[in-house]
Design an enzyme around this catalytic site. Structure first.
Site, PDB file in Angstrom:
ATOM      1  CG  HIS A 188      -2.165  -0.611   1.245  1.00 35.12           C
ATOM      2  ND1 HIS A 188      -2.753  -1.152   2.384  1.00 35.12           N
ATOM      3  CD2 HIS A 188      -3.046  -0.816   0.232  1.00 35.12           C
ATOM      4  CE1 HIS A 188      -3.934  -1.669   2.059  1.00 35.12           C
ATOM      5  NE2 HIS A 188      -4.144  -1.483   0.767  1.00 35.12           N
TER       6      HIS A 188
ATOM      7  CB  CYS B 216      -3.086   0.538   8.747  1.00 32.63           C
ATOM      8  SG  CYS B 216      -1.681   0.280   7.671  1.00 32.63           S
TER       9      CYS B 216
HETATM   10  N1  ARG Z   1      -4.026  -7.096   6.614  1.00 34.52           N
HETATM   11  C1  ARG Z   1      -4.414  -5.886   5.965  1.00 34.52           C
HETATM   12  C2  ARG Z   1      -4.343  -6.061   4.467  1.00 34.52           C
HETATM   13  O1  ARG Z   1      -3.419  -6.688   4.000  1.00 34.52           O
HETATM   14  C3  ARG Z   1      -3.550  -4.748   6.400  1.00 34.52           C
HETATM   15  C4  ARG Z   1      -3.998  -3.423   5.886  1.00 34.52           C
HETATM   16  C5  ARG Z   1      -3.157  -2.306   6.390  1.00 34.52           C
HETATM   17  N2  ARG Z   1      -3.712  -1.051   6.094  1.00 34.52           N
HETATM   18  C6  ARG Z   1      -3.094  -0.057   5.454  1.00 34.52           C
HETATM   19  N3  ARG Z   1      -3.681   1.089   5.374  1.00 34.52           N
HETATM   20  N4  ARG Z   1      -1.940  -0.239   4.883  1.00 34.52           N
HETATM   21  O2  ARG Z   1      -5.190  -5.601   3.746  1.00 34.52           O
END
Ligand code: ARG
Length: 293
Positions: free
Chosen positions: A186, A286
Protein backbone atom coordinates in the site's frame (compact mmCIF):
# COMPACT_ATOMS: atom_id res chain seq x y z
CA UNK A 1 35.74 32.76 9.77
CA UNK A 2 33.94 34.91 7.22
CA UNK A 3 36.98 36.90 6.21
CA UNK A 4 34.99 40.12 6.45
CA UNK A 5 37.33 41.37 9.15
CA UNK A 6 36.68 44.07 11.75
CA UNK A 7 35.26 43.41 15.22
CA UNK A 8 35.42 40.16 17.10
CA UNK A 9 34.85 37.06 15.04
CA UNK A 10 32.89 34.30 16.66
CA UNK A 11 32.82 30.99 14.88
CA UNK A 12 29.22 29.85 14.97
CA UNK A 13 28.11 26.56 13.60
CA UNK A 14 24.81 27.68 12.12
CA UNK A 15 22.15 25.07 12.59
CA UNK A 16 19.87 24.65 9.59
CA UNK A 17 16.95 27.04 9.93
CA UNK A 18 14.00 25.01 11.15
CA UNK A 19 10.57 26.43 10.43
CA UNK A 20 8.07 26.46 13.26
CA UNK A 21 5.67 23.57 12.80
CA UNK A 22 2.00 24.09 13.49
CA UNK A 23 -0.40 21.33 14.44
CA UNK A 24 -3.95 21.56 13.10
CA UNK A 25 -6.77 19.71 14.87
CA UNK A 26 -7.84 16.56 13.08
CA UNK A 27 -10.84 14.27 13.12
CA UNK A 28 -10.12 10.58 12.83
CA UNK A 29 -12.20 7.44 12.47
CA UNK A 30 -10.92 4.28 14.17
CA UNK A 31 -12.22 0.73 14.72
CA UNK A 32 -11.22 -1.25 17.83
CA UNK A 33 -9.39 -4.53 17.08
CA UNK A 34 -11.92 -6.57 19.06
CA UNK A 35 -12.00 -9.28 16.40
CA UNK A 36 -8.44 -8.79 15.21
CA UNK A 37 -6.43 -11.86 14.27
CA UNK A 38 -4.46 -13.20 11.33
CA UNK A 39 -6.53 -15.98 9.79
CA UNK A 40 -5.59 -15.45 6.10
CA UNK A 41 -2.54 -14.06 4.32
CA UNK A 42 -3.01 -11.31 1.74
CA UNK A 43 0.36 -9.59 2.19
CA UNK A 44 3.86 -10.87 3.08
CA UNK A 45 3.54 -9.69 6.70
CA UNK A 46 0.67 -12.06 7.45
CA UNK A 47 1.24 -15.61 8.64
CA UNK A 48 -1.81 -17.38 10.08
CA UNK A 49 0.55 -19.73 11.94
CA UNK A 50 1.96 -16.94 14.09
CA UNK A 51 -0.06 -16.38 17.28
CA UNK A 52 -1.81 -13.04 17.67
CA UNK A 53 -2.58 -11.57 21.09
CA UNK A 54 -5.90 -9.78 20.56
CA UNK A 55 -5.94 -8.31 24.09
CA UNK A 56 -2.51 -6.82 23.48
CA UNK A 57 -3.67 -5.46 20.09
CA UNK A 58 -6.54 -3.73 21.90
CA UNK A 59 -4.11 -2.17 24.40
CA UNK A 60 -1.88 -0.94 21.56
CA UNK A 61 -4.87 0.48 19.71
CA UNK A 62 -6.11 2.18 22.88
CA UNK A 63 -2.73 3.79 23.41
CA UNK A 64 -2.82 5.07 19.81
CA UNK A 65 -6.29 6.50 20.31
CA UNK A 66 -5.26 8.16 23.59
CA UNK A 67 -2.19 9.63 21.88
CA UNK A 68 -4.43 11.37 19.36
CA UNK A 69 -6.75 12.62 22.09
CA UNK A 70 -3.86 13.90 24.16
CA UNK A 71 -2.68 15.82 21.09
CA UNK A 72 -6.10 17.46 20.90
CA UNK A 73 -7.62 15.48 18.04
CA UNK A 74 -11.14 14.07 17.80
CA UNK A 75 -11.47 10.31 17.46
CA UNK A 76 -14.73 8.78 16.18
CA UNK A 77 -15.16 5.05 16.66
CA UNK A 78 -16.98 2.57 14.43
CA UNK A 79 -18.12 -0.77 15.89
CA UNK A 80 -15.98 -3.79 15.04
CA UNK A 81 -17.75 -6.63 13.22
CA UNK A 82 -17.11 -10.29 14.03
CA UNK A 83 -15.52 -12.19 11.15
CA UNK A 84 -13.73 -9.11 9.78
CA UNK A 85 -10.32 -9.27 11.50
CA UNK A 86 -8.81 -6.48 9.35
CA UNK A 87 -11.62 -4.01 10.01
CA UNK A 88 -9.28 -2.31 12.51
CA UNK A 89 -7.49 -0.85 9.48
CA UNK A 90 -9.95 2.00 9.07
CA UNK A 91 -7.76 3.85 6.59
CA UNK A 92 -8.65 1.29 3.94
CA UNK A 93 -12.37 2.03 3.93
CA UNK A 94 -12.73 5.63 2.82
CA UNK A 95 -11.03 8.67 1.38
CA UNK A 96 -12.56 11.87 2.68
CA UNK A 97 -11.58 15.24 1.22
CA UNK A 98 -13.65 18.39 1.87
CA UNK A 99 -16.44 16.29 3.36
CA UNK A 100 -16.79 14.21 0.17
CA UNK A 101 -16.40 10.48 0.68
CA UNK A 102 -15.11 7.94 -1.78
CA UNK A 103 -15.73 4.50 -0.28
CA UNK A 104 -13.70 1.35 -0.76
CA UNK A 105 -13.78 -1.78 -2.87
CA UNK A 106 -11.34 -4.37 -1.56
CA UNK A 107 -9.17 -6.63 -3.69
CA UNK A 108 -9.35 -9.58 -1.28
CA UNK A 109 -12.76 -11.25 -0.86
CA UNK A 110 -11.92 -11.71 2.86
CA UNK A 111 -12.13 -7.94 3.35
CA UNK A 112 -14.94 -7.08 0.92
CA UNK A 113 -17.68 -6.74 3.55
CA UNK A 114 -15.81 -4.03 5.48
CA UNK A 115 -16.62 -1.42 2.83
CA UNK A 116 -20.38 -1.55 3.44
CA UNK A 117 -20.03 -1.19 7.25
CA UNK A 118 -18.03 1.99 6.74
CA UNK A 119 -20.40 3.28 4.05
CA UNK A 120 -23.24 2.96 6.56
CA UNK A 121 -21.20 4.75 9.21
CA UNK A 122 -20.67 7.70 6.85
CA UNK A 123 -24.36 7.91 6.01
CA UNK A 124 -25.42 7.66 9.68
CA UNK A 125 -22.92 10.32 10.66
CA UNK A 126 -24.11 13.03 8.34
CA UNK A 127 -21.85 12.61 5.31
CA UNK A 128 -24.15 13.42 2.41
CA UNK A 129 -21.79 12.93 -0.48
CA UNK A 130 -20.81 9.26 -0.29
CA UNK A 131 -19.83 7.47 -3.49
CA UNK A 132 -18.89 3.80 -3.70
CA UNK A 133 -16.26 3.02 -6.36
CA UNK A 134 -16.59 0.62 -9.25
CA UNK A 135 -12.82 -0.04 -9.43
CA UNK A 136 -10.79 -1.78 -6.73
CA UNK A 137 -9.85 0.97 -4.29
CA UNK A 138 -8.33 0.48 -0.83
CA UNK A 139 -8.87 4.09 0.13
CA UNK A 140 -6.22 5.79 2.26
CA UNK A 141 -4.18 2.60 2.03
CA UNK A 142 -3.33 3.84 -1.46
CA UNK A 143 -4.59 7.44 -1.47
CA UNK A 144 -2.63 10.15 0.33
CA UNK A 145 -3.86 13.73 0.41
CA UNK A 146 -1.03 16.30 0.40
CA UNK A 147 -3.23 19.36 0.81
CA UNK A 148 -3.22 20.03 -2.92
CA UNK A 149 -2.81 16.67 -4.63
CA UNK A 150 -4.04 13.16 -4.09
CA UNK A 151 -1.09 10.76 -4.40
CA UNK A 152 -2.44 7.42 -5.57
CA UNK A 153 -0.69 4.08 -5.30
CA UNK A 154 -1.17 1.06 -7.51
CA UNK A 155 0.68 -2.17 -8.20
CA UNK A 156 -0.72 -4.48 -5.54
CA UNK A 157 -4.18 -3.39 -4.42
CA UNK A 158 -5.81 -0.28 -5.84
CA UNK A 159 -6.61 -0.49 -9.53
CA UNK A 160 -5.15 2.30 -11.71
CA UNK A 161 -8.72 2.91 -12.90
CA UNK A 162 -9.58 3.92 -9.34
CA UNK A 163 -7.19 6.85 -9.69
CA UNK A 164 -9.26 8.58 -12.34
CA UNK A 165 -12.40 7.56 -10.48
CA UNK A 166 -11.02 9.34 -7.38
CA UNK A 167 -10.18 12.42 -9.44
CA UNK A 168 -13.70 12.60 -10.87
CA UNK A 169 -15.45 11.85 -7.59
CA UNK A 170 -13.42 14.01 -5.24
CA UNK A 171 -12.56 16.70 -7.79
CA UNK A 172 -8.90 16.82 -6.85
CA UNK A 173 -5.81 16.32 -9.01
CA UNK A 174 -4.48 12.78 -8.76
CA UNK A 175 -0.88 11.66 -9.27
CA UNK A 176 -0.41 7.93 -9.89
CA UNK A 177 2.52 6.14 -8.29
CA UNK A 178 3.54 2.53 -8.91
CA UNK A 179 4.60 0.33 -5.98
CA UNK A 180 6.98 -2.53 -6.76
CA UNK A 181 7.90 -4.25 -3.47
CA UNK A 182 5.25 -6.61 -2.05
CA UNK A 183 6.22 -5.70 1.54
CA UNK A 184 5.10 -2.17 0.70
CA UNK A 185 1.82 -3.24 -0.88
CA UNK A 186 0.00 0.00 0.00
CA UNK A 187 1.17 3.58 -0.55
CA UNK A 188 0.67 4.33 3.16
CA UNK A 189 3.47 1.96 4.16
CA UNK A 190 5.89 3.65 1.74
CA UNK A 191 5.10 7.37 2.10
CA UNK A 192 3.40 9.80 4.44
CA UNK A 193 2.74 13.53 4.55
CA UNK A 194 4.53 15.43 7.32
CA UNK A 195 2.93 18.76 6.55
CA UNK A 196 0.26 19.57 4.03
CA UNK A 197 0.85 22.09 1.30
CA UNK A 198 -1.28 25.02 0.25
CA UNK A 199 -1.30 27.52 -2.59
CA UNK A 200 1.86 29.09 -1.18
CA UNK A 201 3.61 26.33 0.78
CA UNK A 202 4.89 23.05 -0.67
CA UNK A 203 3.91 19.89 1.20
CA UNK A 204 6.62 17.97 3.01
CA UNK A 205 6.58 14.18 2.70
CA UNK A 206 8.71 11.24 3.81
CA UNK A 207 9.12 8.11 1.68
CA UNK A 208 11.12 4.97 1.01
CA UNK A 209 12.51 5.22 -2.55
CA UNK A 210 12.98 1.48 -3.13
CA UNK A 211 9.22 0.89 -2.81
CA UNK A 212 8.55 2.79 -6.07
CA UNK A 213 9.08 2.08 -9.76
CA UNK A 214 11.86 4.13 -11.43
CA UNK A 215 9.37 6.45 -13.16
CA UNK A 216 7.33 7.03 -10.01
CA UNK A 217 10.50 7.75 -8.08
CA UNK A 218 11.36 10.44 -10.61
CA UNK A 219 7.89 11.90 -10.11
CA UNK A 220 8.43 11.97 -6.32
CA UNK A 221 11.83 13.65 -6.69
CA UNK A 222 10.33 16.25 -9.01
CA UNK A 223 7.32 16.96 -6.77
CA UNK A 224 9.14 16.75 -3.42
CA UNK A 225 12.83 17.64 -3.82
CA UNK A 226 12.97 18.31 -0.07
CA UNK A 227 11.47 15.05 1.12
CA UNK A 228 12.70 13.06 4.11
CA UNK A 229 14.18 9.85 2.70
CA UNK A 230 13.59 6.85 4.93
CA UNK A 231 16.10 4.06 5.43
CA UNK A 232 15.36 0.40 4.80
CA UNK A 233 15.24 -0.21 8.58
CA UNK A 234 12.65 2.51 9.16
CA UNK A 235 10.53 1.33 6.24
CA UNK A 236 10.76 -2.33 7.31
CA UNK A 237 9.28 -1.66 10.76
CA UNK A 238 6.40 0.18 9.00
CA UNK A 239 7.83 3.49 10.19
CA UNK A 240 6.32 5.27 7.20
CA UNK A 241 2.85 4.21 8.30
CA UNK A 242 2.93 7.34 10.43
CA UNK A 243 0.38 10.06 11.15
CA UNK A 244 1.28 13.75 11.27
CA UNK A 245 -0.89 16.69 12.30
CA UNK A 246 1.60 19.16 10.88
CA UNK A 247 3.70 19.15 14.03
CA UNK A 248 3.28 15.89 15.96
CA UNK A 249 4.27 12.68 14.20
CA UNK A 250 2.92 9.41 15.59
CA UNK A 251 5.08 6.49 14.51
CA UNK A 252 6.17 2.97 15.57
CA UNK A 253 8.74 2.74 18.38
CA UNK A 254 11.25 0.97 16.17
CA UNK A 255 11.45 3.87 13.70
CA UNK A 256 14.17 5.70 15.65
CA UNK A 257 16.14 6.97 12.66
CA UNK A 258 13.03 8.38 11.03
CA UNK A 259 12.02 10.01 14.32
CA UNK A 260 15.43 11.67 14.45
CA UNK A 261 15.10 12.85 10.83
CA UNK A 262 11.67 14.40 11.37
CA UNK A 263 12.82 16.00 14.64
CA UNK A 264 15.60 17.69 12.67
CA UNK A 265 12.91 19.15 10.41
CA UNK A 266 11.10 20.62 13.41
CA UNK A 267 8.49 17.91 14.04
CA UNK A 268 7.82 16.22 17.35
CA UNK A 269 7.88 12.41 17.25
CA UNK A 270 5.49 10.36 19.43
CA UNK A 271 6.14 6.63 19.61
CA UNK A 272 3.51 3.88 19.75
CA UNK A 273 3.88 0.11 20.00
CA UNK A 274 2.18 -1.66 17.10
CA UNK A 275 3.79 -5.10 17.53
CA UNK A 276 0.53 -7.04 17.22
CA UNK A 277 -1.04 -4.99 14.42
CA UNK A 278 2.15 -5.30 12.37
CA UNK A 279 1.55 -9.07 12.20
CA UNK A 280 -1.20 -8.14 9.74
CA UNK A 281 0.95 -5.60 7.90
CA UNK A 282 -0.54 -2.56 9.59
CA UNK A 283 0.67 0.36 11.69
CA UNK A 284 -0.66 3.62 13.16
CA UNK A 285 -1.84 5.13 9.88
CA UNK A 286 -3.63 1.96 8.77
CA UNK A 287 -5.74 2.22 11.94
CA UNK A 288 -6.59 5.86 11.28
CA UNK A 289 -8.90 7.29 8.64
CA UNK A 290 -8.84 11.07 8.46
CA UNK A 291 -12.22 12.80 8.15
CA UNK A 292 -11.38 16.02 6.29
CA UNK A 293 -13.91 18.84 6.18
N1 ARG B 1 -4.03 -7.10 6.61
C1 ARG B 1 -4.41 -5.89 5.97
C2 ARG B 1 -4.34 -6.06 4.47
O1 ARG B 1 -3.42 -6.69 4.00
C3 ARG B 1 -3.55 -4.75 6.40
C4 ARG B 1 -4.00 -3.42 5.89
C5 ARG B 1 -3.16 -2.31 6.39
N2 ARG B 1 -3.71 -1.05 6.09
C6 ARG B 1 -3.09 -0.06 5.45
N3 ARG B 1 -3.68 1.09 5.37
N4 ARG B 1 -1.94 -0.24 4.88
O2 ARG B 1 -5.19 -5.60 3.75
Amino acid sequence: PSGLGGGATVAVDHPAVVEPRLATPRRYLMCPPEHFTVSYAINPWMNPEVAVDTAEAIRQWDALRRTYERLGHTVEVIDAEPGLPDMVFAANSGTVVDGRVLGARFRAPERAAEAEHYRRWFVRNGFRDVVMPSCTNEAEGDFTWTGSLLLAGTGFRTDPGAHSEAQETLGVPVVSLRLIDPRYYHLDVALFVLSEGSATVAPLVAYYPEAFSPGSLRVLRRLFPDAVIATEHDAACLGLNAVSDGRNVVLPIEAVGLAEQVAQRGFEPHFVDIGELRKSGGGPKCCTMELRG
